[in-house]
Design a protein around this motif. Structure first.
Motif, PDB file in Angstrom:
ATOM      1  N   ASP A  92      39.458  34.741  50.702  1.00  0.00           N
ATOM      2  CA  ASP A  92      38.187  34.686  49.471  1.00  0.00           C
ATOM      3  C   ASP A  92      38.057  35.907  49.290  1.00  0.00           C
ATOM      4  OD1 ASP A  92      35.876  33.169  49.695  1.00  0.00           O
ATOM      5  OD2 ASP A  92      34.637  34.070  51.878  1.00  0.00           O
ATOM      6  N   ARG A  93      38.447  37.208  49.362  1.00  0.00           N
ATOM      7  CA  ARG A  93      38.470  38.120  49.128  1.00  0.00           C
ATOM      8  C   ARG A  93      39.000  38.035  47.646  1.00  0.00           C
ATOM      9  NH1 ARG A  93      39.122  43.147  51.828  1.00  0.00           N
ATOM     10  NH2 ARG A  93      38.185  42.447  52.563  1.00  0.00           N
ATOM     11  N   GLU A  94      40.360  36.827  47.335  1.00  0.00           N
ATOM     12  CA  GLU A  94      40.949  36.853  45.902  1.00  0.00           C
ATOM     13  C   GLU A  94      40.695  36.488  45.211  1.00  0.00           C
ATOM     14  OE1 GLU A  94      43.411  38.591  44.610  1.00  0.00           O
ATOM     15  OE2 GLU A  94      43.773  39.743  46.408  1.00  0.00           O
ATOM     16  N   PHE A  95      39.419  35.248  45.828  1.00  0.00           N
ATOM     17  CA  PHE A  95      38.719  34.264  45.159  1.00  0.00           C
ATOM     18  C   PHE A  95      37.982  34.833  44.362  1.00  0.00           C
ATOM     19  CE2 PHE A  95      35.171  31.472  44.810  1.00  0.00           C
ATOM     20  CZ  PHE A  95      35.539  29.791  43.343  1.00  0.00           C
ATOM     21  N   VAL A  96      36.636  36.054  45.276  1.00  0.00           N
ATOM     22  CA  VAL A  96      35.388  36.647  44.489  1.00  0.00           C
ATOM     23  C   VAL A  96      36.444  37.387  43.339  1.00  0.00           C
ATOM     24  CG1 VAL A  96      33.488  37.976  44.963  1.00  0.00           C
ATOM     25  CG2 VAL A  96      33.635  35.667  46.203  1.00  0.00           C
ATOM     26  N   LYS A  97      37.567  37.958  44.162  1.00  0.00           N
ATOM     27  CA  LYS A  97      37.520  39.188  42.418  1.00  0.00           C
ATOM     28  C   LYS A  97      38.152  38.681  41.360  1.00  0.00           C
ATOM     29  CE  LYS A  97      40.370  41.816  45.927  1.00  0.00           C
ATOM     30  NZ  LYS A  97      41.571  42.341  45.531  1.00  0.00           N
ATOM     31  N   TYR A  98      38.978  36.957  41.100  1.00  0.00           N
ATOM     32  CA  TYR A  98      38.727  36.277  40.119  1.00  0.00           C
ATOM     33  C   TYR A  98      37.256  36.098  39.962  1.00  0.00           C
ATOM     34  CZ  TYR A  98      40.184  32.118  37.435  1.00  0.00           C
ATOM     35  OH  TYR A  98      40.840  31.981  35.852  1.00  0.00           O
ATOM     36  N   VAL A  99      36.476  35.855  39.863  1.00  0.00           N
ATOM     37  CA  VAL A  99      35.326  35.555  39.835  1.00  0.00           C
ATOM     38  C   VAL A  99      34.341  36.592  38.983  1.00  0.00           C
ATOM     39  CG1 VAL A  99      32.858  34.653  40.440  1.00  0.00           C
ATOM     40  CG2 VAL A  99      34.280  33.114  41.133  1.00  0.00           C
ATOM     41  N   LEU A 100      33.859  37.543  40.171  1.00  0.00           N
ATOM     42  CA  LEU A 100      33.926  39.289  38.906  1.00  0.00           C
ATOM     43  C   LEU A 100      34.552  39.025  37.934  1.00  0.00           C
ATOM     44  CD1 LEU A 100      33.089  41.056  42.042  1.00  0.00           C
ATOM     45  CD2 LEU A 100      31.404  39.829  41.357  1.00  0.00           C
ATOM     46  N   LEU A 101      35.880  38.839  38.314  1.00  0.00           N
ATOM     47  CA  LEU A 101      36.622  39.354  36.948  1.00  0.00           C
ATOM     48  C   LEU A 101      35.886  38.167  35.349  1.00  0.00           C
ATOM     49  CD1 LEU A 101      39.081  41.084  35.591  1.00  0.00           C
ATOM     50  CD2 LEU A 101      40.905  39.688  36.219  1.00  0.00           C
ATOM     51  N   THR A 102      35.771  37.185  35.962  1.00  0.00           N
ATOM     52  CA  THR A 102      36.266  36.207  34.300  1.00  0.00           C
ATOM     53  C   THR A 102      34.851  36.619  34.106  1.00  0.00           C
ATOM     54  OG1 THR A 102      37.817  34.278  36.228  1.00  0.00           O
ATOM     55  CG2 THR A 102      36.324  33.899  34.282  1.00  0.00           C
ATOM     56  N   ASN A 103      33.944  36.256  34.877  1.00  0.00           N
ATOM     57  CA  ASN A 103      32.888  36.731  35.138  1.00  0.00           C
ATOM     58  C   ASN A 103      32.385  38.129  33.707  1.00  0.00           C
ATOM     59  OD1 ASN A 103      29.161  36.650  34.333  1.00  0.00           O
ATOM     60  ND2 ASN A 103      29.257  37.900  36.104  1.00  0.00           N
ATOM     61  N   ALA A 104      33.386  39.035  34.115  1.00  0.00           N
ATOM     62  CA  ALA A 104      33.444  40.458  33.490  1.00  0.00           C
ATOM     63  C   ALA A 104      33.700  40.193  31.851  1.00  0.00           C
ATOM     64  CB  ALA A 104      33.804  41.871  33.829  1.00  0.00           C
ATOM     65  N   ALA A 105      34.934  39.554  31.815  1.00  0.00           N
ATOM     66  CA  ALA A 105      35.879  38.481  30.847  1.00  0.00           C
ATOM     67  C   ALA A 105      34.386  38.087  30.091  1.00  0.00           C
ATOM     68  CB  ALA A 105      37.173  38.595  31.549  1.00  0.00           C
ATOM     69  N   GLN A 106      33.679  37.580  30.644  1.00  0.00           N
ATOM     70  CA  GLN A 106      33.260  36.333  29.640  1.00  0.00           C
ATOM     71  C   GLN A 106      31.815  37.230  29.293  1.00  0.00           C
ATOM     72  OE1 GLN A 106      29.950  34.424  30.926  1.00  0.00           O
ATOM     73  NE2 GLN A 106      29.779  33.923  29.083  1.00  0.00           N
ATOM     74  N   GLY A 107      31.286  37.816  29.675  1.00  0.00           N
ATOM     75  CA  GLY A 107      31.173  39.324  28.830  1.00  0.00           C
ATOM     76  C   GLY A 107      30.903  39.760  28.147  1.00  0.00           C
ATOM     77  N   CYS A 108      31.753  40.470  28.086  1.00  0.00           N
ATOM     78  CA  CYS A 108      32.618  40.777  27.133  1.00  0.00           C
ATOM     79  C   CYS A 108      33.283  40.528  25.449  1.00  0.00           C
ATOM     80  CB  CYS A 108      33.984  41.837  27.969  1.00  0.00           C
ATOM     81  SG  CYS A 108      33.258  43.200  29.121  1.00  0.00           S
ATOM     82  N   PHE A 109      33.656  39.084  25.990  1.00  0.00           N
ATOM     83  CA  PHE A 109      34.384  38.355  25.011  1.00  0.00           C
ATOM     84  C   PHE A 109      32.623  37.502  24.143  1.00  0.00           C
ATOM     85  CE2 PHE A 109      38.228  38.038  27.328  1.00  0.00           C
ATOM     86  CZ  PHE A 109      38.900  39.178  26.375  1.00  0.00           C
ATOM     87  N   SER A 110      31.963  36.892  25.146  1.00  0.00           N
ATOM     88  CA  SER A 110      30.684  37.196  24.310  1.00  0.00           C
ATOM     89  C   SER A 110      29.993  38.255  23.250  1.00  0.00           C
ATOM     90  CB  SER A 110      30.179  35.950  25.714  1.00  0.00           C
ATOM     91  OG  SER A 110      29.930  35.564  25.669  1.00  0.00           O
ATOM     92  N   TRP A 111      30.200  39.236  24.012  1.00  0.00           N
ATOM     93  CA  TRP A 111      29.904  40.446  23.048  1.00  0.00           C
ATOM     94  C   TRP A 111      30.406  40.711  22.121  1.00  0.00           C
ATOM     95  CZ3 TRP A 111      31.105  45.427  22.296  1.00  0.00           C
ATOM     96  CH2 TRP A 111      30.435  46.371  21.848  1.00  0.00           C
ATOM     97  N   VAL A 112      31.375  40.947  22.456  1.00  0.00           N
ATOM     98  CA  VAL A 112      32.564  41.093  20.781  1.00  0.00           C
ATOM     99  C   VAL A 112      31.973  39.859  19.577  1.00  0.00           C
ATOM    100  CG1 VAL A 112      34.505  41.566  20.458  1.00  0.00           C
ATOM    101  CG2 VAL A 112      34.090  42.369  21.955  1.00  0.00           C
ATOM    102  N   GLY A 113      32.160  38.278  20.276  1.00  0.00           N
ATOM    103  CA  GLY A 113      32.319  37.465  19.869  1.00  0.00           C
ATOM    104  C   GLY A 113      30.730  37.639  18.151  1.00  0.00           C
ATOM    105  N   MET A 114      29.753  37.867  19.960  1.00  0.00           N
ATOM    106  CA  MET A 114      28.274  37.724  18.677  1.00  0.00           C
ATOM    107  C   MET A 114      28.259  38.782  17.844  1.00  0.00           C
ATOM    108  SD  MET A 114      26.576  35.026  19.156  1.00  0.00           S
ATOM    109  CE  MET A 114      25.226  35.215  19.251  1.00  0.00           C
ATOM    110  N   THR A 115      29.131  39.558  18.042  1.00  0.00           N
ATOM    111  CA  THR A 115      28.806  40.705  17.127  1.00  0.00           C
ATOM    112  C   THR A 115      29.410  40.287  16.076  1.00  0.00           C
ATOM    113  OG1 THR A 115      28.725  42.922  19.100  1.00  0.00           O
ATOM    114  CG2 THR A 115      29.357  43.331  16.791  1.00  0.00           C
ATOM    115  N   VAL A 116      30.669  40.125  16.227  1.00  0.00           N
ATOM    116  CA  VAL A 116      31.532  40.129  14.407  1.00  0.00           C
ATOM    117  C   VAL A 116      31.132  38.627  13.639  1.00  0.00           C
ATOM    118  CG1 VAL A 116      33.646  38.397  14.342  1.00  0.00           C
ATOM    119  CG2 VAL A 116      33.984  40.207  15.859  1.00  0.00           C
TER     120      VAL A 116
END
Length: 166
Positions: A92-116
């Motif tokens: 359970d712990r590794e799965f939740v870490k993966y979801v949190l990391l994926t969500n943070a990466a999606q937010g960062c990449f969306s911000w960079v993409g929209m800024t570009v």
């Protein structure tokens, strides 16, 4: 795997869903309900690239607020389904870490993409569009489900699907 954690797993349709995964799904559901009750929360928690420098939490919170009921249902079903699929392998712990990391990466990449896109096209739409939802997490979970099914097929634990053999 921790025995206490395994005992605390929720059994849904013969597949174990860990309590942390169920809690994460519940939190996303509560966030969606809060958004229905207080629509002004979109301006605080959704990713708006033009406001991210003054509100950096938007990068992390945008993935947990879903404004469409259909997207919410699909996202929760995928989250619980992949959580049940990966519970034995990752825990359970590794799965939740993966979801949190994926969500943070999606937010960062969306911000960079929209800024570009704003820099390239000089359209303010790209700076002030409201972005949110589980789309990045769903993409990450699709990759994990594919890798997991390929690993099971190669180990002989499950029968391979037609067309999945290279």
């Amino acid at each position: 795997m921790d025995i206490a954690l395994a005992r605390a797993a929720v059994n849904a349709g013969g597949m174990a869903i860990g309590p942390t995964t169920a809690g994460l799904a519940g939190a996303i559901l509560v966030c969606a309900l809060l958004l229905r009750i207080f629509p002004d929360l979109e301006t605080v928690f959704f990713l708006v690239p033009g406001h991210t420098l003054t509100r950096p939490w938007m990068v992390l919170t945008s993935g947990y607020f879903e404004d469409s009921g259909i997207n919410l249902g699909v996202g929760l079903a995928a989250l619980l389904g992949c959580g049940a699929l990966l519970y034995d392998t990752w825990g359970d712990r590794e799965f939740v870490k993966y979801v949190l990391l994926t969500n943070a990466a999606q937010g960062c990449f969306s911000w960079v993409g929209m800024t570009v896109l704003y820099i390239l096209f000089r359209s303010e739409h790209f700076l002030f569009a409201r972005l949110g939802g589980l789309s990045g997490v769903l993409g990450g979970l699709a990759v994990v489900a594919k890798q997991s099914s390929l690993r099971r097929a190669s180990s002989g634990a499950a029968l391979p699907l037609p067309g999945s053999i290279p």
